[in-house]
Design a protein around this motif. Structure first.
Motif, mmCIF file in Angstrom:
data_model
loop_
_atom_site.group_PDB
_atom_site.id
_atom_site.type_symbol
_atom_site.label_atom_id
_atom_site.label_comp_id
_atom_site.label_asym_id
_atom_site.label_seq_id
_atom_site.Cartn_x
_atom_site.Cartn_y
_atom_site.Cartn_z
ATOM 1 N N ASP A 86 0.838 -1.206 0.000
ATOM 2 C CA ASP A 86 0.000 0.000 0.000
ATOM 3 C C ASP A 86 0.872 1.255 0.000
ATOM 4 O O ASP A 86 0.610 2.216 -0.733
ATOM 5 C CB ASP A 86 -0.902 0.024 1.232
ATOM 6 N N LEU A 87 1.889 1.257 0.847
ATOM 7 C CA LEU A 87 2.759 2.423 0.964
ATOM 8 C C LEU A 87 3.566 2.639 -0.311
ATOM 9 O O LEU A 87 3.747 3.785 -0.751
ATOM 10 C CB LEU A 87 3.702 2.257 2.156
ATOM 11 N N MET A 88 4.031 1.558 -0.915
ATOM 12 C CA MET A 88 4.774 1.671 -2.164
ATOM 13 C C MET A 88 3.871 2.191 -3.275
ATOM 14 O O MET A 88 4.261 3.042 -4.077
ATOM 15 C CB MET A 88 5.365 0.313 -2.524
ATOM 16 N N GLY A 89 2.640 1.680 -3.301
ATOM 17 C CA GLY A 89 1.710 2.131 -4.329
ATOM 18 C C GLY A 89 1.327 3.592 -4.176
ATOM 19 O O GLY A 89 1.183 4.319 -5.168
ATOM 20 N N ALA A 90 1.165 4.033 -2.935
ATOM 21 C CA ALA A 90 0.759 5.424 -2.689
ATOM 22 C C ALA A 90 1.860 6.414 -2.999
ATOM 23 O O ALA A 90 1.596 7.538 -3.429
ATOM 24 C CB ALA A 90 0.319 5.574 -1.228
ATOM 25 N N THR A 91 3.103 5.998 -2.784
ATOM 26 C CA THR A 91 4.229 6.932 -2.942
ATOM 27 C C THR A 91 4.968 6.777 -4.258
ATOM 28 O O THR A 91 5.689 7.678 -4.671
ATOM 29 C CB THR A 91 5.243 6.731 -1.808
ATOM 30 N N GLY A 92 4.791 5.618 -4.895
ATOM 31 C CA GLY A 92 5.540 5.356 -6.117
ATOM 32 C C GLY A 92 6.989 4.997 -5.860
ATOM 33 O O GLY A 92 7.805 4.980 -6.795
ATOM 34 N N LEU A 93 7.329 4.711 -4.616
ATOM 35 C CA LEU A 93 8.699 4.376 -4.255
ATOM 36 C C LEU A 93 8.824 2.885 -3.982
ATOM 37 O O LEU A 93 7.884 2.247 -3.517
ATOM 38 C CB LEU A 93 9.131 5.149 -3.001
ATOM 39 N N GLY A 94 9.990 2.365 -4.229
ATOM 40 C CA GLY A 94 10.282 0.989 -3.879
ATOM 41 C C GLY A 94 10.612 0.869 -2.409
ATOM 42 O O GLY A 94 10.835 1.867 -1.713
ATOM 43 N N LYS A 95 10.673 -0.371 -1.940
ATOM 44 C CA LYS A 95 10.943 -0.607 -0.527
ATOM 45 C C LYS A 95 12.273 0.000 -0.101
ATOM 46 O O LYS A 95 12.374 0.621 0.956
ATOM 47 C CB LYS A 95 10.947 -2.107 -0.241
ATOM 48 N N GLY A 96 13.300 -0.166 -0.945
ATOM 49 C CA GLY A 96 14.621 0.360 -0.599
ATOM 50 C C GLY A 96 14.619 1.866 -0.432
ATOM 51 O O GLY A 96 15.185 2.394 0.532
ATOM 52 N N SER A 97 13.977 2.577 -1.355
ATOM 53 C CA SER A 97 13.925 4.035 -1.275
ATOM 54 C C SER A 97 13.098 4.494 -0.084
ATOM 55 O O SER A 97 13.475 5.425 0.638
ATOM 56 C CB SER A 97 13.333 4.615 -2.561
ATOM 57 N N LEU A 98 11.968 3.821 0.125
ATOM 58 C CA LEU A 98 11.053 4.229 1.195
ATOM 59 C C LEU A 98 11.685 4.015 2.563
ATOM 60 O O LEU A 98 11.723 4.934 3.400
ATOM 61 C CB LEU A 98 9.760 3.426 1.073
ATOM 62 N N TYR A 99 12.175 2.822 2.792
ATOM 63 C CA TYR A 99 12.750 2.520 4.093
ATOM 64 C C TYR A 99 14.123 3.158 4.269
ATOM 65 O O TYR A 99 14.538 3.470 5.384
ATOM 66 C CB TYR A 99 12.834 1.005 4.284
#
Length: 204
Positions: free
Chosen positions: A32-45
């Protein structure tokens, strides 16, 4: 040096906030978070830490916005009673105008996580203590201005108004009509203790 980030952190936090607000903490997945932000797990975390750290950052941003908004109203111009009226009416209108009736993110998060996340609970306690302090100060202003009984306990009245605000929020979630929510806030203010005819008080 790390690679520069090619995204707006504030915009990312805003998108993440909407996910947590709409779905709650537990029901919000990494996907959900990746979809909302357009970021991958690596970038987000990499930018914000894990899901829990990200959630706490969202709460910190939200609580600061809420306290700033309350502070602006209660320390603004005009008589103290007018400021209290603006706050309660603003709360009633704000909750009523939210089509989803989501209520307060801080309250929702505390209700969901109070038994398992002390960091969320401590943030909630600090937030509502801040609101309570601002209400107490405004009540004292109203007492000095002769609009409230100078012998009344300002802490008691401040806590009462805080409880009224939270009650309005809860009732909004039941789809109570906006006019009824306004009526509750106005009734609470009208029942605050007024000065006795023979009382004296300092002028502002």
């Amino acid at each position: 040096m790390g690679r520069p980030r090619n995204f707006d952190e504030n915009q990312v936090l805003e998108s993440v906030r909407e996910q947590f607000w709409n779905r709650g903490y537990a029901a919000t997945s990494l996907q959900d978070l990746m979809g909302a932000t357009g970021l991958g797990k690596g970038s987000l975390y990499g930018a914000f830490g894990d899901k829990h750290q990200l959630f706490l950052q969202v709460l910190d941003s939200y609580r600061e916005e809420q306290l700033t908004g309350v502070r602006q109203v209660l320390t603004g111009p005009g008589p103290a009673m007018q400021r209290l009226t603006l706050l309660l009416e603003g709360a009633a209108n704000g909750f009523a105008e939210d089509a989803q009736r989501r209520g307060c993110l801080m309250v929702n998060s505390t209700s969901e996580l109070h038994s398992q996340d002390p960091e969320v609970v401590s943030r909630a306690r600090a937030t509502y203590q801040g609101v309570e302090d601002l209400l107490i100060t405004c009540v004292k202003d109203a007492q000095r201005q002769g609009d409230l009984d100078p012998d009344a306990d300002p802490q008691e009245l401040g806590r009462l108004l805080l409880a009224v605000m939270q009650g309005i929020e809860f009732l909004a979630k039941t789809n109570m009509d906006g006019s009824a929510l306004l009526q509750i806030g106005r009734a609470a203010l009208s029942h605050l203790p007024r000065p006795r005819p023979d009382s004296t008080h300092p002028q502002p």
